[in-house]
Design a protein around this motif. Structure first.
Motif: not given
Length: 666
Positions: A487, A506, A513, A515, A553-556
């Motif tokens: 990552h 990712d 991504n 954020l 595992d969160c993208t924002t």
């Protein structure tokens, strides 16, 4: 006790100074009981049955004098012990009542002779003997003490299995010394083998210890007729490519070593003075090169304090000194490795210890609170204006010189001059920002039209030509961190001419991504960890910076205020700023935040663990706080899994960098 009962005490003792009944010592007897005694008077507090009658079975070939598993104590005082009946037991420290029993193998008894190790995650790790009759055993098990269930097992088998006990490093990896001359590094999550060191000089009957420089010290025992030698070997656990000992000693002071049991004792000296006793009645002393690795868990981590003393290593604070005659206000510290070594830049006579008189800014390496230059004295007079941005546990140091990405191969351990990292074709400049445990380096470089991510992969002891890893739609991407899993985190523009945002790359889908923010226009990702996620800062609608810790595992961040790091204790106003700069694998983030007076203070934060902690208020060894010692800690820059933290502040009004670290104890 019936006549003929085996009354031998064949275990080590565990001391719990914090038992509710008062200081208590525990030991395991071959009559099948665990005993708790008043540590001051020797009076019996309680005894409890463990199924250990007679001790582990004798193996006439490999283990003629087995010992019993020693008790260990966790930070809450619960006592654990392994038994010859193939079980692990947990006992109440006040009453001796059995809390639970876990049978390791319901189909066949796997005797436990080795002592249990406790991870920072609270998981118990235990190895089993091969039963001399059924020939079943030789496995490592992980047990969750809360659910008292087996998390995983790894079966090896072999001649005798595990006689010696496992130890853990600061990152939580397990080092399991198998009788058959092999040490395995196991992943604490699932028990898979990460690395193996095989064909050591003799059988492994001794529990190893780990020093602060990442050397695992272990003694081997020669069995007649097997072409083996008695020796003390050092394994370089920080080198992912090593498979044989780093060094071996067969003699000390002209005397041959005998078979070894017990464990090496590494005392708290910078040279790592180490003592090993053999079965011929001799005690050997040598220097292992580094003090014992301190750790945040009490009993069995890293060796030495194997008695199960249930008290965590106290923390200490020290200055990260500048170069000779340098101004400490110009010190910059960037990253830590797993062993607590730090890198950055400092000012002063940087090569004075090497016999030169060059003064100025240069890359800095801090080990055991002392400063030097990466690569030692190898052409140190060429290091002016270099900057070290990161280092790996293996000792590789990365950074830059002007607009050139550079690396010091093994620069934390040996005398090696830096070399240039070759950028991709068409790049006019490059900067190296971070390196992971496999030696992959990430940075950025400039072309005629964009700023792109650049990756250099390690091949042997060198790095391949950099690969253009691409950029975001705004043609400007600056990574600051790479995780062991690949990552990336940093800052990028996702719209041409737009504001920079924190990003998370990712490796599974190859996507950068965005954020986002907490409603404002800008954000910045500073570090990413595969287990804990990404930290940095993001603007609110009002334009204030807020530190964040967002799961991997969160993208924002958009619409997710729960990822915002809370305010420092006592802050009621809304116009405060904070930024997070470092995160470890235990979900702990560090950075800086403004207090009620809008003065910046260094913080430590772990979600669900009581909120944000002002590091100026933590209790250090001796009961004092940094504030009471004259420190003002304004920013924490990095934290490793062992709880070592570095950052910025002042001592008695003088600006400098600092380090908080678990203090070694003899």
């Amino acid at each position: 006790m019936p006549t003929g009962t085996d009354k031998r005490i064949r275990s080590g003792a565990a001391l719990d100074p914090n038992n509710p009944l008062g200081p208590t010592v525990y030991f395991h007897c071959n009559n099948g009981s665990l005993y708790a005694l008043d540590a001051n008077t020797g009076a019996l507090r309680w005894s409890a049955a463990t199924g250990n009658a007679g001790g582990p079975p004798v193996d006439a070939t490999w283990d003629t004098q087995p010992v019993s598993s020693s008790p260990v104590v966790d930070s809450s005082g619960v006592v654990y012990v392994g038994s010859a009946d193939g079980s692990v037991y947990a006992f109440n420290p006040s009453t001796g009542a059995q809390i639970w029993r876990v049978v390791l193998n319901s189909a066949a008894v796997e005797p436990v002779e080795a002592t249990i190790a406790i991870g920072q995650n609270g998981i118990l790790y235990v190895g089993t003997r091969v039963h001399p009759v059924t020939l079943i055993g030789g496995a490592m098990y992980a047990i969750n003490p809360v659910t008292h269930t087996k998390v995983w097992s790894q079966v090896v088998g072999g001649n005798a299995g595990y006689v010696a006990s496992p130890v853990l490093d600061q990152a939580g990896f397990i080092y399991a010394p198998h009788f058959d001359k092999t040490v395995r590094k196991l992943n604490p999550a699932d028990g898979t083998t990460v690395q193996t060191w095989s064909d050591l000089g003799g059988k492994l009957c001794q529990t190893p210890s780990i020093n602060q420089n990442g050397l695992l010290i272990i003694g081997t025992s020669a069995f007649p007729g097997h072409l083996e030698v008695n020796e003390v070997a050092a394994i370089k656990i920080s080198d992912p490519n090593s498979s044989v000992p780093y060094w071996e000693l067969t003699q000390v002071g002209g005397l041959d070593l005998g078979n070894t049991l017990g464990s090496p004792a590494i005392i708290c000296t910078s040279s790592g003075t180490t003592y090993v006793a053999d079965m011929l009645g001799k005690v050997f002393r040598f220097d292992s090169g580094g003090t014992m690795m301190a750790a945040g868990w009490p009993t069995f981590q890293c060796g030495n304090r194997r008695a199960g003393k249930s008290i965590t290593y106290p923390s200490a604070i020290a200055e990260l000194p500048p170069f000779t005659t340098g101004d400490s206000a110009y010190t910059a510290v960037s990253r830590l490795d797993v062993f607590g070594r730090a890198v950055g830049q400092s000012y002063g006579y940087y090569d004075g210890p090497c016999g030169y008189q060059d003064n100025g800014y240069a890359a800095a390496l801090w080990v055991n609170n002392g400063i030097s230059v990466p690569g030692g004295c190898s052409a140190s007079y060429y290091l002016g204006n270099t900057y070290a941005t990161a280092l790996s546990g293996a000792g590789d140091v990365v950074g830059y010189y002007s607009t050139r990405a550079i690396v010091w191969p093994d620069g934390a351990n040996s005398s090696t001059f830096f070399t240039d990292l070759t950028p991709p074709s068409g790049f006019t400049s490059s900067i190296a920002m971070d390196i992971n445990s496999s030696g992959t380096i990430v940075g950025y470089g400039n072309t005629a039209s964009a700023t792109d991510v650049v990756k250099w992969t390690k091949s042997g002891n060198a790095w391949n030509t950099g690969v253009d890893f691409g950029t975001t739609p705004g043609n400007w991407t600056v990574p600051t961190s790479i995780s062991d899993g690949g990552h990336l985190a940093g800052r990028a523009k996702f719209v041409s001419g737009g504001q920079p945002h924190a990003f998370l790359f990712d490796p599974l889908n190859g996507i950068f991504n965005d954020l986002g923010t907490f409603g404002g226009s800008q954000s910045w990702g500073w570090q990413v960890n595969d287990a804990s996620g990404t930290v940095g800062w993001a603007q609110t609608t009002q334009g204030y910076h807020r530190a964040f810790l967002i799961p991997i595992d969160c993208t924002t961040l958009n619409g997710h205020p729960e990822y915002e790091v809370p305010a420092l204790p006592g802050v009621s106003r809304l116009d405060w700023y904070s930024e997070a700069y470092g995160v470890n694998g235990l979900n702990q983030a560090v950075g800086r935040a403004q207090n009620q007076s809008l003065a910046y203070r260094a913080f430590l934060y772990k979600p669900g663990n009581g909120g944000v902690i002002d590091l100026n208020t933590i209790t250090l060894d001796g009961g004092q706080t940094p504030a009471s010692l004259g420190w003002t800690l304004t920013q924490a820059q990095a934290i490793n899994d062992g709880g070592v933290i570095v950052g910025y502040g002042s001592i008695s009004g003088r600006n400098t960098a600092w380090i908080i670290y678990p203090k070694c104890q003899d």
